[in-house]
Design an enzyme around this catalytic site. Structure first.
Site, mmCIF file in Angstrom:
data_model
loop_
_atom_site.group_PDB
_atom_site.id
_atom_site.type_symbol
_atom_site.label_atom_id
_atom_site.label_comp_id
_atom_site.label_asym_id
_atom_site.label_seq_id
_atom_site.Cartn_x
_atom_site.Cartn_y
_atom_site.Cartn_z
ATOM 1 N N CYS B 86 1.015 -1.323 -0.111
ATOM 2 C CA CYS B 86 0.071 -0.165 -0.045
ATOM 3 C C CYS B 86 0.923 1.192 -0.057
ATOM 4 C CB CYS B 86 -0.882 -0.039 1.074
ATOM 5 S SG CYS B 86 -2.096 1.257 0.898
ATOM 6 N N HIS B 203 -3.847 -5.368 1.094
ATOM 7 C CA HIS B 203 -3.283 -5.782 2.274
ATOM 8 C C HIS B 203 -3.316 -7.354 2.658
ATOM 9 C CE1 HIS B 203 -2.701 -1.626 3.738
ATOM 10 N NE2 HIS B 203 -3.686 -1.115 3.162
ATOM 11 N N GLU B 205 -1.336 -8.557 5.217
ATOM 12 C CA GLU B 205 -1.646 -8.566 6.414
ATOM 13 C C GLU B 205 -2.558 -8.353 6.965
ATOM 14 O OE1 GLU B 205 -0.849 -5.891 4.726
ATOM 15 O OE2 GLU B 205 -1.119 -4.266 6.110
#
Lengths: 80, 229
Positions: B86, B203, B205
């Site tokens: 990002c 993302h 994560e």
């Protein structure tokens, strides 16, 4: 010495913000506005007094930080 | 695997990716502040999501000129893998680790949603945990994820198989409704020619365990640990 730097999107790079501004102007009744391109304007106060040296330093500042030359062009104006 | 996460003023996914990496690696990554001129020895560098320096001037512009990033570029040139998520992707393009630029979303809105991605390139330490063509789901949360590259760069990315992830519909097919930000060629993530740097807007994560709503990101971290340990 004061420098004025204009940073604009390169021709061919889409500018959705400029498009939104153009369509809002049209909606407000401002006729006859064609393409709108949004850019940035910076003023820099420089200690340097030699215009040639100042221009070279500004060119380096633009190339290395102020503009992203993948998508942007820049112009430098120097005022005494 | 020893990982280093570079933390900039305004990073906000640094702890999320730390948790995800620690779960896969069994050891906590080092968190390095952006003004550190030398990173510790490591097997992986992560540039996390967030809004470094408030996105002033351009997204990623100031962070890309930080002391830590000069060392990140040196390490990357020496072959240390870099995962840029990002805002990290934006920083990586500004630092010249990846070609192109991330621009304001075509729809002008901040986009925060789960998206479907197709793994278009599985040959890298980041994507080898997936099958080529596999469709995975991850969240995006960005205002400036509209990837742009000139025609020559795009042709090179396509030709060398460096487009890692593309936005697709749930059926795995590309289409206008599937692209959340106007990215050219529906690009969500790209690799450098050496396949040691991955930049992506989604993302992984935030999709690393079922409690987060999805666990498709887990394979990326698991495979990095496997490949780099």
């Amino acid at each position: 010495m004061r420098a004025r730097v204009h940073i604009t999107l390169k021709p061919g790079v889409l500018d959705p913000q400029g498009k939104a501004i153009a369509s809002t102007l049209a909606r407000m009744g401002f006729e006859g506005v064609g393409e709108v391109r949004q850019g940035k304007y910076l003023e820099l106060d420089l200690a340097e007094t030699d215009p040639e040296v100042a221009r070279a330093r500004l060119d380096a500042m633009c190339a290395r930080l102020l503009a992203n030359t993948v998508i942007e062009d820049y112009t430098i104006d120097l005022a005494e | 695997m020893k990982a280093v996460i570079v933390v900039f003023p305004g990073s906000n996914c640094d702890r999320d990716v730390m948790v995800a990496l620690e779960a896969s690696a069994g050891r906590a990554p080092a968190m390095i502040w952006h003004d550190e001129a030398t990173l510790p020895a490591c097997d992986l560098i992560v540039l996390p999501g967030g809004f470094a320096h408030g996105d002033y001037l351009r997204v990623g512009a100031m962070a890309a000129r930080s002391a830590a990033m000069a060392d990140v570029v040196r390490r990357a040139e020496a072959g240390v893998p870099v995962l840029a998520i990002c805002n990290g992707f934006q920083v990586a393009t500004e630092a010249g680790l990846l070609p192109g630029a991330l621009m304001r979303n075509a729809g002008l809105r901040f986009v925060c949603s789960w998206v479907s991605l197709r793994v278009d390139e599985a040959e890298s330490p980041f994507t080898a945990g997936y099958e080529a063509g596999q469709v995975v789901r991850m969240p995006v949360a960005h205002h400036d994820g509209n990837y742009f590259a000139d025609a020559d760069t795009l042709a090179r990315l396509e030709g060398e198989g460096l487009i890692a992830f593309r936005y697709v519909g749930a059926d795995g097919e590309r289409g206008e409704g599937a692209n959340p930000n106007g990215s050219v060629a529906d690009i969500a993530g790209i690799l450098n020619p050496a396949r040691t740097v991955l930049g992506l807007m989604p993302h992984p994560e935030r999709a690393a365990e079922p409690a987060l709503g999805g666990a498709d990101g887990r394979a990326m971290f698991d495979h990095l640990v496997e490949a780099l340990s």
